[in-house]
Scaffold this active site. Structure first.
Site, PDB file in Angstrom:
ATOM      1  N   HIS A 179       0.866  -1.172   0.000  1.00 35.43           N
ATOM      2  CA  HIS A 179       0.000   0.000   0.000  1.00 35.43           C
ATOM      3  C   HIS A 179       0.908   1.228   0.000  1.00 35.43           C
ATOM      4  O   HIS A 179       2.055   1.161   0.448  1.00 35.43           O
ATOM      5  CB  HIS A 179      -0.867   0.061   1.259  1.00 35.43           C
ATOM      6  N   HIS A 219     -10.871 -14.286   2.952  1.00 33.31           N
ATOM      7  CA  HIS A 219     -12.065 -13.564   2.534  1.00 33.31           C
ATOM      8  C   HIS A 219     -13.102 -14.523   1.944  1.00 33.31           C
ATOM      9  O   HIS A 219     -14.311 -14.317   2.104  1.00 33.31           O
ATOM     10  CB  HIS A 219     -11.710 -12.493   1.508  1.00 33.31           C
ATOM     11  N   ASP A 246      -5.970 -13.854   9.093  1.00 28.84           N
ATOM     12  CA  ASP A 246      -4.785 -13.715   8.229  1.00 28.84           C
ATOM     13  C   ASP A 246      -3.618 -14.594   8.692  1.00 28.84           C
ATOM     14  O   ASP A 246      -2.474 -14.143   8.781  1.00 28.84           O
ATOM     15  CB  ASP A 246      -4.325 -12.250   8.173  1.00 28.84           C
ATOM     16  N   ASP A 276      -4.271 -13.752  -2.754  1.00 29.71           N
ATOM     17  CA  ASP A 276      -3.742 -13.419  -1.437  1.00 29.71           C
ATOM     18  C   ASP A 276      -3.794 -14.693  -0.609  1.00 29.71           C
ATOM     19  O   ASP A 276      -4.885 -15.180  -0.283  1.00 29.71           O
ATOM     20  CB  ASP A 276      -4.588 -12.337  -0.759  1.00 29.71           C
ATOM     21  N   ASP A 295       2.396   1.989   3.337  1.00 29.28           N
ATOM     22  CA  ASP A 295       3.275   0.956   3.903  1.00 29.28           C
ATOM     23  C   ASP A 295       4.730   1.348   3.676  1.00 29.28           C
ATOM     24  O   ASP A 295       5.580   1.120   4.530  1.00 29.28           O
ATOM     25  CB  ASP A 295       3.069  -0.402   3.218  1.00 29.28           C
ATOM     26  N   ASP A 334      -0.436 -12.428   2.079  1.00 24.58           N
ATOM     27  CA  ASP A 334      -1.147 -11.445   2.902  1.00 24.58           C
ATOM     28  C   ASP A 334      -1.476 -12.125   4.234  1.00 24.58           C
ATOM     29  O   ASP A 334      -2.630 -12.398   4.552  1.00 24.58           O
ATOM     30  CB  ASP A 334      -2.418 -10.992   2.185  1.00 24.58           C
ATOM     31  N   ASP A 363     -11.265 -12.195  10.266  1.00 29.77           N
ATOM     32  CA  ASP A 363     -10.139 -12.233   9.328  1.00 29.77           C
ATOM     33  C   ASP A 363      -8.820 -12.337  10.094  1.00 29.77           C
ATOM     34  O   ASP A 363      -8.199 -11.324  10.415  1.00 29.77           O
ATOM     35  CB  ASP A 363     -10.183 -10.951   8.487  1.00 29.77           C
TER      36      ASP A 363
END
Length: 441
Positions: A106, A276, A314, A301, A109, A344, A312
């Site tokens: 991003h 997701h 991750d 991802d 980031d 991710d 989520d």
């Protein structure tokens, strides 16, 4: 003291080797041999592993219930540009030691957001020049860039779907700058994740208007980038909710319909995230298949959720059965269109050793490599494809083929049904398919 460009952040860890599945070395690949050819391509070209700048170099273990549990040396400089350069030094050291060839980011980031848009843009220009140097020296490339249009309080009601045009305009400017940054870094793709493009309550939401605004916003972004010579693919990453109650990019089918509704299907593909998919009450392989059916399987991802936890999380992928089923879809679809596999994922809050970053990525790479190898063997050596073909054999000839070819009317089908005798049950043989998967793991 941080000496930019010279500090070794991951001391004692060299480049991660491939040693094969008999190795007991935790800092070695057991299955990911990047040069191994599977289904006509080297593993590195099939998978195109990318490191996520935000999780790997930005996540310090903070969660809603507790403070940071680990610190990173690259965050020590107080000046935001020095800090960004230190983070870049750490990132490229890590990526090259992993033997990966890509990263994704991003905008904020790679450098801390400033108090104003113009100052943020200036910071991004400065760090972009530094990242270009790092890329040239290492050969590491950008898989995709994106803009964080969801974290700042200004985006609490959305970005492109915000009811206040001033916020939408700010988001547009931020996306333009992020596109410029991605193009300057020769990024291969660009991602849109609508983290807050949705609603918390329909009572105060004009859904149709917001969707129209989102379609127009993406059209303007596409036209700008194409006008600047960007040849890459745009991705949309589906997610059903969290942080919004309902997000407009709910799942793969919703996104496919949205892209076709607003005439964006020729430029956009889907970036499918495992966690997701499960939050949308789908499997990973289901979402891949929906995207592939629409010729929009763009990128992945890679992560997973906790099966007893409905949010989520991750986590790094480790479910070989799940990923093997997904890789069957992956191979049959001809792989990804433009993208790769981006981790991710974040190490757990109580994983506090610096080597844990390596262990997590090694495991993730191995699970995808192992699954792809197994899926290729299943497709090449087992009865899997023939069983699937046989199940639909009635559509390969006679009246079934005439139906698929559009040569039958409803009256024709009615007459055929009248002439049929007893219909014998056709077994789905699900257990046999599952046994085949197990046989090749």
């Amino acid at each position: 003291m941080i000496i930019l460009g010279n500090t070794e952040f991951f001391k004692g860890i060299g480049k991660i080797p491939f040693e094969g599945k008999e190795s007991d070395n935790p800092l070695a690949y057991k299955y990911y041999d990047e040069k191994k050819v599977v289904a006509g391509k080297k593993l590195k070209d099939h998978l195109k592993f990318a490191v996520a700048y935000w999780h790997t170099f930005g996540n310090n273990g903070t969660d809603p219930f507790g403070a940071a549990t680990r610190g990173f040396n690259w965050n020590l400089p107080k000046d935001p540009i020095d800090a960004a350069r230190a983070k870049a030094d750490a990132a490229f050291e890590f990526i090259t030691k992993m033997g990966f060839h890509y990263y994704c980011f991003h905008d904020f980031d790679i450098v801390e957001e400033a108090a104003t848009l113009s100052k943020s843009e200036s910071r991004l220009h400065k760090i972009t020049d530094y990242l270009i140097e790092k890329q040239k020296a290492s050969g590491v490339k950008v898989l995709w860039g994106t803009a964080n249009c969801f974290s700042h309080p200004r985006y609490m009601n959305g970005a492109a779907t915000n009811p206040d045009f001033k916020v939408l305009a700010h988001a547009g400017a931020q996306v333009k700058i992020a596109l410029d940054t991605t193009m300057a870094l020769k990024g291969e793709n660009y991602v849109f994740w609508g983290g807050r493009e949705g609603y918390m309550s329909l009572l105060n939401t004009h859904m149709k208007r917001e969707l129209d605004h989102l379609g127009q916003f993406l059209t303007l972004a596409r036209d700008y980038a194409r006008g600047q010579g960007f040849k890459g693919t745009f991705f949309i990453e589906p997610k059903p909710m969290e942080p919004s109650k309902h997000q407009y990019d709910y799942d793969a089918a919703t996104v496919v319909g949205f892209l076709k509704e607003y005439g964006l299907q020729d430029d956009f593909k889907l970036n499918i995230e495992v966690n997701h998919a499960t939050l949308a009450q789908h499997t990973f392989q289901h979402e891949l298949q929906v995207a592939a059916n629409a010729n929009m399987l763009g990128s992945i991802d890679a992560n997973r959720g906790d099966y007893q936890n409905g949010w989520d999380t991750d986590q790094f992928p480790n479910n070989i059965y799940e990923v093997t089923e997904a890789m069957l879809v992956f191979i049959e679809a001809g792989g990804l269109q433009g993208g790769g596999i981006n981790f991710d994922a974040k190490i757990r809050r109580n994983s506090t050793d610096i080597e844990d970053l390596f262990l997590a990525h090694i495991g993730g790479a191995d699970i995808f490599a192992r699954a792809l190898i197994a899926a290729d063997r299943i497709l090449s050596n087992s009865l899997y494809q023939q069983l699937k073909t046989n199940r639909y054999a009635s559509f390969d000839q006679g009246s079934g083929k005439a139906f698929e070819d559009g040569k039958l009317s409803l009256k024709d089908i009615y007459q055929i049904a009248l002439s049929q005798k007893t219909i014998e049950p056709l077994s789905g043989k699900q257990e046999l398919y599952e046994n085949i998967i197990n046989q090749y793991l």
